[in-house]
Design a protein around this motif. Structure first.
Motif, PDB file in Angstrom:
ATOM      1  N   HIS A  18       0.935  -1.107  -0.087  1.00 32.86           N
ATOM      2  CA  HIS A  18       0.096   0.002  -0.046  1.00 32.86           C
ATOM      3  C   HIS A  18       1.028   1.258   0.006  1.00 32.86           C
ATOM      4  CE1 HIS A  18      -3.335  -2.339   0.406  1.00 32.86           C
ATOM      5  NE2 HIS A  18      -3.598  -2.399   1.651  1.00 32.86           N
ATOM      6  N   ARG A  60      -6.737   7.379   3.490  1.00 30.32           N
ATOM      7  CA  ARG A  60      -6.282   5.816   2.914  1.00 30.32           C
ATOM      8  C   ARG A  60      -4.993   5.909   2.104  1.00 30.32           C
ATOM      9  NH1 ARG A  60     -10.701   7.479  -0.334  1.00 30.32           N
ATOM     10  NH2 ARG A  60     -10.415   6.798  -2.591  1.00 30.32           N
ATOM     11  N   ILE A 172      -7.448   4.205  10.546  1.00 29.33           N
ATOM     12  CA  ILE A 172      -8.482   5.320  10.390  1.00 29.33           C
ATOM     13  C   ILE A 172      -8.606   6.160  11.389  1.00 29.33           C
ATOM     14  CG2 ILE A 172     -11.025   5.784  10.365  1.00 29.33           C
ATOM     15  CD1 ILE A 172     -11.279   3.059   9.381  1.00 29.33           C
ATOM     16  N   TYR A 419     -10.968   1.537   3.616  1.00 30.42           N
ATOM     17  CA  TYR A 419      -9.750   2.230   4.157  1.00 30.42           C
ATOM     18  C   TYR A 419      -8.656   1.593   4.371  1.00 30.42           C
ATOM     19  CZ  TYR A 419     -12.387   6.731   4.453  1.00 30.42           C
ATOM     20  OH  TYR A 419     -12.906   7.808   4.100  1.00 30.42           O
ATOM     21  N   THR A 420      -8.618   0.329   4.991  1.00 28.84           N
ATOM     22  CA  THR A 420      -7.736  -0.388   5.627  1.00 28.84           C
ATOM     23  C   THR A 420      -7.023  -1.476   5.135  1.00 28.84           C
ATOM     24  OG1 THR A 420      -9.234  -1.544   7.053  1.00 28.84           O
ATOM     25  CG2 THR A 420      -8.268   0.287   7.994  1.00 28.84           C
TER      26      THR A 420
END
Length: 421
Positions: A18, A60, A172, A419-420
């Motif tokens: 990511h 994010r 978050i 988001y994760t």
């Protein structure tokens, strides 16, 4: 033990991937676009007032070019080569004003944040109506070297981590801000912030994912205790100028000072906001990807703050309906609402149709709600007829229930994972 180590390694590799994709296009900084949204249905405009940059990006780092929900507006960042590298959706108080008073010209503050591009790019902000048609679009150039992008050198306000998650992947970040608390009221504010977090994590699915959240209480003192209550001709001087009686609905508590909310989080990692109003008047408000605002001394505070966070974080719609609601008839019945927990049946397949048990009556009579915890119950989105909700009772409809319904739980779970993961 080997299985646990393998899982930990996989999580680390995923988080690194990511970060690698994010770092290709973005610096670890937040660019804030302070906007003025104004006009009527006949002429809507999105204007840029100023640009701010602060170190660190709390948003994010995955699904960067995707939208999970449409919202009533979105921002898209595009490189000079034409590649979309970031998107996010939102709603605004201005969009609600257009639904209620389409012919009266008003202007509202709004802010969107994007990660700072490494190279010159554009940010396009689009507003949409309830039929998802674009009603205003403005594109702004982002040059990371622009000397007029303000870099705030002031230190962060006093703040306390109420909860720090242990998740090793993207988390978050939520800031809880004080409204109507004086300097001497700050211990009370911290206690109320802790109560808000406890309430949030007492609900599924937030309890399952609590380690994916960081929640920070930011001390934002006001000159006076309490918040403005127009119906009593009581106006206070507070950090964010919030007040009840928004759009003449006594319980609707909002702030016109969105820019100040973001300013208060200088030097503090936050993308989502909960504002606690030091008032015993019942009410609150939640706007998708904007903020939650709720009375911290009012009746059912624990349930209300969770309900409003369902709006601002989960993008959930209100499922209640009653005579004289100021928002009645705001959803056209020939379009499918973007919110995941109400439907006009225009595109029910995209909602919770897959969660209905075989043989579920459509519509589902309320006297069969115990037999069909997920159904198609008429009434929702402020309207008695033509709009349907998934459960007879849910946190998004009433305060005297203990939980979000299964459909709302699924929607929140998807948002957390978006988001994760």
């Amino acid at each position: 033990m080997k299985r646990l180590l393998n899982a930990a390694c996989a999580l680390f590799i995923c988080a690194s991937a990511h970060a690698s994709g994010f770092n290709t296009f973005f610096a670890d900084s937040t660019l804030r676009l302070d906007l003025i949204l104004s006009g009527t249905h006949e002429s809507v405009s999105v204007s840029l007032s100023r640009l701010h940059c602060k170190p660190g990006w709390a948003g994010r780092k995955t699904n960067l070019d995707s939208l999970l929900l449409k919202g009533s507006g979105d921002v898209t960042v595009v490189t000079a080569e034409g590649d979309t590298i970031y998107r996010n959706s939102f709603s605004s108080l201005f969009s609600e004003w257009l639904d209620l008073n389409p012919k009266e010209n008003r202007a509202f503050q709004h802010s969107v944040t994007v990660p700072m591009p490494r190279s010159t790019a554009t940010a396009t902000v689009t507003l949409r109506d309830k039929r998802h048609n674009a009603i205003a679009t403005s594109t702004f150039t982002i040059d990371p070297a622009d000397i007029l992008i303000k870099k705030d050198s002031r230190g962060a306000l006093p703040h306390t981590y109420i909860h720090r998650g242990s998740f090793r992947g993207p988390k978050i970040s939520v800031a809880i801000l004080a409204e109507g608390y004086t300097e001497s009221d700050m211990p009370l504010f911290i206690a109320d912030a802790k109560a808000a977090v406890k309430a949030l994590f007492s609900h599924k699915p937030f309890d399952e994912f609590r380690e994916r959240f960081d929640i920070i209480a930011v001390e934002t003192p006001s000159d006076t205790t309490g918040v403005s209550t127009p119906k009593y001709a009581d106006w206070r001087h507070t950090a964010f100028d919030s007040h009840f009686s928004t759009f003449y609905s006594d319980r609707y508590l909002t702030t016109p000072s969105v820019w100040a909310m973001h300013e208060a989080c200088r030097g503090i990692p936050a993308e989502h906001f909960i504002i606690l109003a030091n008032s015993d008047e019942y009410g609150g408000g939640g706007i998708f990807n904007a903020y939650t605002l709720t009375s911290s001394r009012g009746t059912n505070f624990n349930n209300v703050v969770t309900h409003e966070f369902g709006h601002s974080f989960g993008g959930l719609a209100d499922e209640y309906f009653y005579d004289g609601d100021v928002m009645d008839n705001t959803y056209p019945l020939d379009a499918e609402p973007w919110e995941p927990n109400i439907t006009t049946l225009v595109d029910f397949d995209s909602k919770w149709k897959d969660m209905l048990a075989d043989g579920t009556p459509q519509p589902t009579p309320t006297d069969l709600s115990m037999q069909y915890p997920v159904g198609l119950y008429e009434g929702g989105g402020y309207s008695f007829h033509g709009i349907y909700r998934p459960a007879d009772y849910c946190r998004m409809r009433v305060n005297n229930t203990d939980a979000f319904c299964p459909v709302c739980q699924r929607a929140i779970r998807k948002m957390i994972q978006f988001y994760t993961e």
